[in-house]
Design an enzyme around this catalytic site. Structure first.
Site, mmCIF file in Angstrom:
data_model
loop_
_atom_site.group_PDB
_atom_site.id
_atom_site.type_symbol
_atom_site.label_atom_id
_atom_site.label_comp_id
_atom_site.label_asym_id
_atom_site.label_seq_id
_atom_site.Cartn_x
_atom_site.Cartn_y
_atom_site.Cartn_z
ATOM 1 N N SER A 107 0.838 -1.121 0.038
ATOM 2 C CA SER A 107 0.094 -0.302 0.117
ATOM 3 C C SER A 107 0.865 1.245 -0.145
ATOM 4 C CB SER A 107 -0.779 0.535 0.983
ATOM 5 O OG SER A 107 -1.981 -1.207 1.066
ATOM 6 N N ASP A 154 -4.133 2.637 -2.207
ATOM 7 C CA ASP A 154 -3.704 3.227 -2.759
ATOM 8 C C ASP A 154 -4.491 4.479 -2.642
ATOM 9 O OD1 ASP A 154 -2.148 1.299 -4.303
ATOM 10 O OD2 ASP A 154 -3.035 0.592 -5.257
ATOM 11 N N SER A 205 -3.297 -3.957 -2.741
ATOM 12 C CA SER A 205 -2.945 -2.590 -2.637
ATOM 13 C C SER A 205 -3.635 -1.695 -1.921
ATOM 14 C CB SER A 205 -1.880 -2.045 -4.023
ATOM 15 O OG SER A 205 -2.834 -1.829 -4.371
#
Length: 349
Positions: free
Chosen positions: A228, A268, A266
């Site tokens: 991340s 983001d 992830s």
């Protein structure tokens, strides 16, 4: 320069983009913005911390700042997101920390904000907290940083040079299979006869195939995919929340330039805010019809481009300023070592 010496990207002669940097090449080039860290490196298992960002030195709950949040992939926890989306403003400092510390970070912000003069009757707050998971080097289950330690990060926030690399919320993070961390950068942006400042701070902890100034870093590197990143953008340009959201979205252009995998796993996130007093949401402006000057759509493109540049450079600074670290992988219960980026390889570019 030895291969273990932390250095910023520009120390290797690598320049990104067309805009000039601010004097510090840091988010604190935007006047009034302050950054504070608490860094916890203890024994064999604790490698974590928190990073605080304050948009201005006044009472943020009383004098709120317009803000916009962008989410590219939402595999994460970003406290305060719905109210930012709904109202287009933030009313507390921002804390970055590890995944399991988000609740304690909210409590730290509550304590800090409620203790400010003028907030004696406040009964509701929207704390803003971003996180990445540092469990590859940190015993994340150990309840650190504590509430008190994160209050210390808030109290320590100041202007000036910003510590980068293995500090604060970046103490135990990993990016591209290398040691990640905290990084920052800034740009001076001419717009319609004015020069505005824009600064970015990142907490890098994501995967992909590392690319530096358009060139692969190391084809033999074993590439991570998941992870991340939290990106925080400050500007003194008078932007309304809608264009701040658009500004935050452009940061993902800089993220992509570094070779990010943007994978399923992830998280983001990009948060942008304006420090301009012209658009600050004071009690008087919130209580009545107010005329608020803001840059129109046709003038914001240079700021968009600057956000891409500064994000890319901040991420790379987080890597070049980090050092090799040995810690504890909480997932398998074993010691772990994550090496830093090779300064020798960078110097040869």
């Amino acid at each position: 320069m030895t291969d273990s010496s932390p250095a910023r990207l520009r120390d290797f002669g690598i320049r990104l983009g067309r805009f000039q940097t601010g004097p510090l090449n840091a988010i604190t080039d935007v006047e009034g913005v302050a950054v504070g860290h608490v860094t916890l490196i203890e024994g064999d298992r604790t490698r974590t911390g928190a990073t605080a960002i304050l948009p201005h030195a006044g009472n943020l709950f009383q004098d709120k700042v317009p803000a916009g949040l962008a989410v590219l992939n939402g595999f994460g926890k970003f406290a305060g997101a719905t109210q930012i989306d709904e109202l287009g403003e933030i009313e507390t400092p921002i804390l970055l920390t590890n995944t399991l510390a988000v609740g304690r970070a909210i409590e730290a912000i509550n304590r800090f904000t409620l203790s400010r003069t003028g907030n004696e009757r406040v009964v509701s707050l929207n704390a803003v907290v971003g996180e990445t998971n540092d469990s590859r080097l940190n015993d994340i289950r150990s309840a650190r940083p504590s509430v008190e330690e994160m209050v210390a990060a808030l109290e320590a926030a100041k202007g000036g040079a910003v510590a980068e690399g293995c500090v604060g919320a970046g103490t135990g993070t990993v990016a591209f299979g290398l040691k990640g961390g905290i990084g920052t950068s800034s740009r001076l942006v001419p717009v319609d006869g004015e020069t505005y400042r824009l600064g970015v701070l990142v907490q890098s902890n994501y995967g992909g195939r590392l690319t530096i100034a358009g060139r692969p870093y190391d084809q033999l590197l074993e590439h991570d995919r998941d992870g991340s990143i939290v990106i925080v953008v400050a500007t003194d340009a008078p932007l309304a929340s809608r264009n701040l959201t658009r500004l935050a979205e452009r940061c993902f252009g800089g993220l992509a330039r570094t070779g990010a995998a943007l994978s399923n796993g992830s998280g983001d996130y990009a948060l942008a805010f304006s420090t301009s007093e012209a658009v600050r949401q004071t009690p008087a402006r919130r209580a009545a019809l107010a005329a608020t000057p803001a840059l129109p759509n046709d003038l914001v493109s240079p700021l968009f481009e600057a956000a891409i540049e500064a994000t890319e450079e901040a991420i790379l600074n987080s890597l070049t300023m980090a050092t090799t670290m040995t810690g504890f992988n909480a997932a398998n219960g074993k010691p772990a070592t994550i090496r830093a980026i090779s300064r020798t390889a960078l110097a040869g570019r």
